[in-house]
Scaffold this motif. Sequence first.
Motif, PDB file in Angstrom:
ATOM      1  N   VAL A   1       8.256   0.641 -12.088  1.00 52.99           N
ATOM      2  CA  VAL A   1       7.855   1.800 -12.893  1.00 52.99           C
ATOM      3  C   VAL A   1       6.650   2.486 -12.252  1.00 52.99           C
ATOM      4  N   ASP A   2       6.669   3.810 -12.293  1.00 53.06           N
ATOM      5  CA  ASP A   2       5.562   4.630 -11.801  1.00 53.06           C
ATOM      6  C   ASP A   2       4.905   5.313 -13.009  1.00 53.06           C
ATOM      7  N   PRO A   3       3.851   4.682 -13.558  1.00 54.30           N
ATOM      8  CA  PRO A   3       3.220   5.275 -14.743  1.00 54.30           C
ATOM      9  C   PRO A   3       2.330   6.472 -14.382  1.00 54.30           C
ATOM     10  N   SER A   4       2.043   6.664 -13.099  1.00 50.14           N
ATOM     11  CA  SER A   4       1.174   7.780 -12.686  1.00 50.14           C
ATOM     12  C   SER A   4       1.934   9.102 -12.803  1.00 50.14           C
ATOM     13  N   HIS A   5       3.080   9.208 -12.087  1.00 52.28           N
ATOM     14  CA  HIS A   5       3.894  10.424 -12.212  1.00 52.28           C
ATOM     15  C   HIS A   5       4.595  10.458 -13.565  1.00 52.28           C
ATOM     16  N   GLY A   6       4.840   9.277 -14.125  1.00 52.12           N
ATOM     17  CA  GLY A   6       5.536   9.196 -15.411  1.00 52.12           C
ATOM     18  C   GLY A   6       4.759   9.808 -16.564  1.00 52.12           C
TER      19      GLY A   6
ATOM     20  N   THR B   1       5.822   4.782   2.149  1.00 51.28           N
ATOM     21  CA  THR B   1       5.507   6.213   2.238  1.00 51.28           C
ATOM     22  C   THR B   1       6.788   7.037   2.246  1.00 51.28           C
ATOM     23  N   GLU B   2       6.658   8.273   1.764  1.00 47.78           N
ATOM     24  CA  GLU B   2       7.857   9.093   1.528  1.00 47.78           C
ATOM     25  C   GLU B   2       8.354   9.813   2.777  1.00 47.78           C
ATOM     26  N   LEU B   3       9.670   9.731   2.963  1.00 45.77           N
ATOM     27  CA  LEU B   3      10.333  10.491   4.037  1.00 45.77           C
ATOM     28  C   LEU B   3      10.914  11.751   3.393  1.00 45.77           C
TER      29      LEU B   3
ATOM     30  N   ILE C   1      10.642   2.722   3.001  1.00 43.73           N
ATOM     31  CA  ILE C   1      10.768   4.183   3.033  1.00 43.73           C
ATOM     32  C   ILE C   1      11.004   4.691   1.614  1.00 43.73           C
ATOM     33  N   GLN C   2      10.128   5.585   1.181  1.00 44.37           N
ATOM     34  CA  GLN C   2      10.283   6.143  -0.165  1.00 44.37           C
ATOM     35  C   GLN C   2      11.146   7.398  -0.106  1.00 44.37           C
ATOM     36  N   ILE C   3      12.149   7.435  -1.005  1.00 51.98           N
ATOM     37  CA  ILE C   3      12.905   8.675  -1.211  1.00 51.98           C
ATOM     38  C   ILE C   3      12.432   9.185  -2.568  1.00 51.98           C
ATOM     39  N   GLY C   4      11.816  10.349  -2.553  1.00 53.86           N
ATOM     40  CA  GLY C   4      11.185  10.879  -3.758  1.00 53.86           C
ATOM     41  C   GLY C   4      12.195  11.440  -4.745  1.00 53.86           C
ATOM     42  N   ALA C   5      11.682  11.690  -5.957  1.00 58.26           N
ATOM     43  CA  ALA C   5      12.520  12.182  -7.052  1.00 58.26           C
ATOM     44  C   ALA C   5      13.304  13.432  -6.644  1.00 58.26           C
ATOM     45  N   ARG C   6      12.641  14.311  -5.905  1.00 58.71           N
ATOM     46  CA  ARG C   6      13.295  15.575  -5.545  1.00 58.71           C
ATOM     47  C   ARG C   6      14.421  15.394  -4.535  1.00 58.71           C
ATOM     48  N   ASN C   7      14.432  14.278  -3.859  1.00 57.49           N
ATOM     49  CA  ASN C   7      15.474  14.033  -2.852  1.00 57.49           C
ATOM     50  C   ASN C   7      16.482  12.974  -3.268  1.00 57.49           C
TER      51      ASN C   7
ATOM     52  N   LEU D   1       0.846  -1.207   0.000  1.00 57.97           N
ATOM     53  CA  LEU D   1       0.000   0.000   0.000  1.00 57.97           C
ATOM     54  C   LEU D   1       0.871   1.242   0.000  1.00 57.97           C
ATOM     55  N   ARG D   2       0.614   2.162  -0.940  1.00 52.91           N
ATOM     56  CA  ARG D   2       1.316   3.434  -0.933  1.00 52.91           C
ATOM     57  C   ARG D   2       0.387   4.522  -0.398  1.00 52.91           C
ATOM     58  N   GLY D   3       0.947   5.633   0.038  1.00 48.47           N
ATOM     59  CA  GLY D   3       0.153   6.772   0.479  1.00 48.47           C
ATOM     60  C   GLY D   3       1.096   7.772   1.113  1.00 48.47           C
TER      61      GLY D   3
ATOM     62  N   PHE E   1       3.720  12.802   4.084  1.00 49.93           N
ATOM     63  CA  PHE E   1       4.475  14.050   3.912  1.00 49.93           C
ATOM     64  C   PHE E   1       4.634  14.251   2.397  1.00 49.93           C
ATOM     65  N   LYS E   2       4.073  15.332   1.876  1.00 50.53           N
ATOM     66  CA  LYS E   2       4.086  15.518   0.426  1.00 50.53           C
ATOM     67  C   LYS E   2       5.020  16.647  -0.006  1.00 50.53           C
ATOM     68  N   PRO E   3       5.915  16.345  -0.949  1.00 48.60           N
ATOM     69  CA  PRO E   3       6.748  17.422  -1.504  1.00 48.60           C
ATOM     70  C   PRO E   3       5.939  18.148  -2.570  1.00 48.60           C
ATOM     71  N   ARG E   4       5.555  19.384  -2.358  1.00 46.68           N
ATOM     72  CA  ARG E   4       4.731  20.096  -3.340  1.00 46.68           C
ATOM     73  C   ARG E   4       5.485  21.303  -3.875  1.00 46.68           C
TER      74      ARG E   4
ATOM     75  N   GLU F   1      11.685   4.014 -11.898  1.00 37.85           N
ATOM     76  CA  GLU F   1      11.629   4.937 -13.038  1.00 37.85           C
ATOM     77  C   GLU F   1      10.280   5.641 -12.967  1.00 37.85           C
ATOM     78  N   ARG F   2      10.300   6.975 -12.861  1.00 39.49           N
ATOM     79  CA  ARG F   2       9.048   7.724 -12.690  1.00 39.49           C
ATOM     80  C   ARG F   2       8.939   8.878 -13.695  1.00 39.49           C
ATOM     81  N   GLY F   3       9.714   8.767 -14.786  1.00 40.75           N
ATOM     82  CA  GLY F   3       9.626   9.808 -15.802  1.00 40.75           C
ATOM     83  C   GLY F   3      10.641  10.900 -15.530  1.00 40.75           C
TER      84      GLY F   3
ATOM     85  N   ILE G   1       1.373   2.514  -8.475  1.00 38.90           N
ATOM     86  CA  ILE G   1       0.261   3.163  -9.180  1.00 38.90           C
ATOM     87  C   ILE G   1      -0.596   3.949  -8.197  1.00 38.90           C
ATOM     88  N   GLU G   2      -0.971   5.174  -8.593  1.00 43.05           N
ATOM     89  CA  GLU G   2      -1.845   5.972  -7.742  1.00 43.05           C
ATOM     90  C   GLU G   2      -3.309   5.612  -8.005  1.00 43.05           C
ATOM     91  N   VAL G   3      -3.997   5.235  -6.921  1.00 41.44           N
ATOM     92  CA  VAL G   3      -5.404   4.835  -7.000  1.00 41.44           C
ATOM     93  C   VAL G   3      -6.178   5.690  -5.995  1.00 41.44           C
TER      94      VAL G   3
END
Length: 336
Positions: A268-273, A163-165, A181-187, A125-127, A130-133, A236-238, A297-299
């Motif tokens: 692969v992350d086709p949602s952000h991709g 989930t993203e730290l 622990i997710q490390i997002g594209a920006r980090n 489960l993803r969710g 803390f959101k990087p906006r 890979e998220r684009g 995938i974002e649902v």
Amino acid sequence: MIIILKPEATPNEIDSLRTSMLERGFVVQDIKGESTHMLGLAGDTSGLSQEVFARYEFVESVMKVQEPYKLASRRFKPDDTVIEVRGHKLGGDNFAVIAGPCSVESEEQILSIAKDVKLSGAGFLRGGAFKPRTSPYAFHGLGLDGLELLKIARLKTGLPIVTELLSPHHLREFAEDVDIIQIGARNMQNFSLLTEVGKLGKPVLLKRGLSSTLDELLMAAEYLMANGSDQIILCERGIRTFETATRNTLDLSAIPVLQRKTHLPVIVDPSHGTGYWHLVEPLSLAAVAVGANGLIIEVHNQPKCALCDGQQSITPEVFHSLMKKIDAVRTALTSN
Ligand code: PEP
Ligand code: MN
């Protein structure tokens, strides 16, 4: 590593370089052609920077034969790494789908989506809590309250949580409560964050930076591994290109390229991709066909009302039908 010497290099100069390399523990081999003289260095040159040779004026150029990453390299570990959390596996032959909303919004929302995606066959489960906006005025997630809701969803469904730290301030809570622990594209290149997360020794989902090369992604993984983590999933998220028809350009060639270079699973992350819900299905199926080890995938149960990324979120019904098509593609790939 191969050091190509200038024709005017004197025997004394070459000797001094040879001695210095021997002192560093490398095996040094002379490679001589009719008009060329090179030195081959054998041993672990991953920590040896090419800049070291800039101060030797008689060195023409330097060629790296070995990759700058070691622990992440398939040369170092030929067998696929399999991540296992609470009995759920990802990597090698274990294809898995991570699904859930972009951000956790309420108990009702996360529970409803978690139950639906589990029924359809999601393994994790993803969710975002803390959101990087991009905008400081946008919704930034429920924070630690969101993490509590994810824990309730895990309790009810048995799905491990991803989930993203965003900040080292929450390392302790993530170490205790988060499965991956997710490390997002920006980090991706936040090296101090990577160092601290690596020390936790927990599974990490590492997303490719918006403008990062695959070698940079692997070097980021190497940071985590050099600090103690050996359970890393690459994503890979684009990436940013001149194309504006999609949110990002999903680089599907990254999957087979990475799989040759590394033993780590690649998803692969086709949602952000892509940025659009109607592109999630075709790109998911394409990702499966090129051999991805999984998808994220974002649902969302009400995409139109989502507080983040509703335009790229698919409904649980679309997810259900997509999972069946993914199964069909996987079966087609394995049958003769
Ligand atoms: C996310 O997965 O919600 C996210 C923000 O992804 P990325 O870091 O790839 O933009
Ligand atoms: Mn999102």
